[in-house]
Write an enzyme that holds these catalytic residues in place. Sequence first.
Site, PDB file in Angstrom:
ATOM      1  N   TYR A 110       0.987  -1.387   0.118  1.00  0.00           N
ATOM      2  CA  TYR A 110      -0.129  -0.037   0.037  1.00  0.00           C
ATOM      3  C   TYR A 110       1.004   1.269   0.074  1.00  0.00           C
ATOM      4  CZ  TYR A 110      -4.635  -2.425   1.067  1.00  0.00           C
ATOM      5  OH  TYR A 110      -5.705  -3.433   0.921  1.00  0.00           O
ATOM      6  N   ASP A 194      -0.268 -18.404   1.696  1.00  0.00           N
ATOM      7  CA  ASP A 194      -1.058 -19.504   0.838  1.00  0.00           C
ATOM      8  C   ASP A 194      -1.528 -20.490   1.669  1.00  0.00           C
ATOM      9  OD1 ASP A 194       1.705 -20.028   0.528  1.00  0.00           O
ATOM     10  OD2 ASP A 194       1.225 -20.708  -1.478  1.00  0.00           O
ATOM     11  N   ASP A 218      -4.486  -7.845   5.041  1.00  0.00           N
ATOM     12  CA  ASP A 218      -5.846  -7.304   4.704  1.00  0.00           C
ATOM     13  C   ASP A 218      -6.716  -8.657   4.135  1.00  0.00           C
ATOM     14  OD1 ASP A 218      -7.974  -5.822   3.496  1.00  0.00           O
ATOM     15  OD2 ASP A 218      -7.079  -6.090   1.751  1.00  0.00           O
ATOM     16  N   ASP A 222      -9.974 -10.911   6.313  1.00  0.00           N
ATOM     17  CA  ASP A 222     -11.311 -10.739   6.053  1.00  0.00           C
ATOM     18  C   ASP A 222     -11.867 -12.261   6.169  1.00  0.00           C
ATOM     19  OD1 ASP A 222     -11.870  -8.404   5.019  1.00  0.00           O
ATOM     20  OD2 ASP A 222     -12.821  -9.016   3.044  1.00  0.00           O
TER      21      ASP A 222
HETATM   22  C1  IPM Z   1      -9.788  -3.098   5.048  1.00  0.00           C
HETATM   23  C2  IPM Z   1     -10.395  -2.776   3.850  1.00  0.00           C
HETATM   24  C3  IPM Z   1      -9.478  -1.480   3.126  1.00  0.00           C
HETATM   25  C4  IPM Z   1      -8.123  -1.990   2.690  1.00  0.00           C
HETATM   26  C5  IPM Z   1     -10.413  -1.242   1.929  1.00  0.00           C
HETATM   27  C6  IPM Z   1     -11.612  -0.483   2.119  1.00  0.00           C
HETATM   28  C7  IPM Z   1      -9.620  -0.273   0.790  1.00  0.00           C
HETATM   29  O1  IPM Z   1     -10.438  -3.681   3.077  1.00  0.00           O
HETATM   30  O2  IPM Z   1      -9.855  -2.319   5.985  1.00  0.00           O
HETATM   31  O3  IPM Z   1      -9.229  -4.197   5.346  1.00  0.00           O
HETATM   32  O4  IPM Z   1      -7.794  -2.844   1.738  1.00  0.00           O
HETATM   33  O5  IPM Z   1      -7.232  -1.645   3.629  1.00  0.00           O
HETATM   34 MG    MG Z   2      -9.864  -5.504   3.963  1.00  0.00          MG
END
Ligand code: IPM
Ligand code: MG
Length: 332
Positions: A110, A194, A218, A222
């Site tokens: 990022y 992975d 990230d 999720d």
């Molecule tokens: C997170 C989100 C963000 C990220 C998005 C909304 C850009 O997915 O905070 O995990 O990738 O950082």
């Molecule tokens: Mg995210």
Amino acid sequence: MAERDGGFKFDVTEFDWSSERYKKTGALMPDDGTETLKAFDAIFFGAVGAPDVPDHITLWGLRLPICQGFDQYANVRPTKILPGITSPLAGVGVGDLDWVIVRENSEGEYAGHGGRAHKGFPEEVGTETAIFTRVGVTRIMRYAFKLAQSRPRKFLTVVTKSNAQRFGMVMWDEIAAEVAQEFPDVKWDKMLVDAMTVRMVKDPKSLDTIVATNLHADILSDLAGALAGSLGVAPTANIDPERRFPSMFEPIHGSAFDITGKGIANPVATFWTAAQMLDHLGEEKAAGRLMQAIDQVCEAGIMTPDIGGTANTQQVTDAVCAAIRGANILGT
Ligand code: IPM
Ligand code: MG
């Protein structure tokens, strides 16, 4: 403790920095937005984004300038299965999945390095360069080892992709081994990202604290949120551990266009996030009480549809507020 109990009081200022503002003025926040925020102790960030505003505009117009501008390099994402919530993993219940993912939040994938050339031509190129610095990796590693040390299991898993990515990722592994020496009481192991997804699904109990790059964490967070039942409960803290700037607290989930306006968004992620903020501000007792209220409400089955309930946002909110008051009546 809340003000009523002789405790503290929040002085809250709201800002309309949003996609709505972007559509009206061309900017999600004013030019001096981060200057304005510097005066605050903490930032409580709602979910942003709209279907008609490109995601990268929202991200680079608001969240990243704050995270990176305030050097909130530690993104802390706790995940556990709350009482009453069913994990999609068979046989995995409360206590079987209790993780904290530490996401490097200032550089890596990022970092914003890259570009596009020859736009629209067949020879068009797009590059996306991940930046890993010794300072950046060392400080996140120290943060993660320290956090692991503060948890009962004292166990850290360091995630990379150092088989395929042989520069920055190999440096991660090397720095992890160096920093580990400062924490002889913390056990640690390494996983390729992975294989990590497989371990999270097949053997969730074998993990505790996890540290990974900006993008890897990230993605893993999720997955973690889904395995714990719903992204609707998952919180985040964007921390400046040195406390030079305000830290920022936000639910992991986005603005969920599919349920916008229906009044059924799960408020638990936001409450849990608030508990993280209270902790950071030194109000651990209030944080504990809020978490206890969340647990009670989930256990009682007062939940939004994403976690199998029939309650709406307001009802869950009212129940959490009532549980907090109830805990107060019991004197806990
Ligand atoms: C997170 C989100 C963000 C990220 C998005 C909304 C850009 O997915 O905070 O995990 O990738 O950082
Ligand atoms: Mg995210």
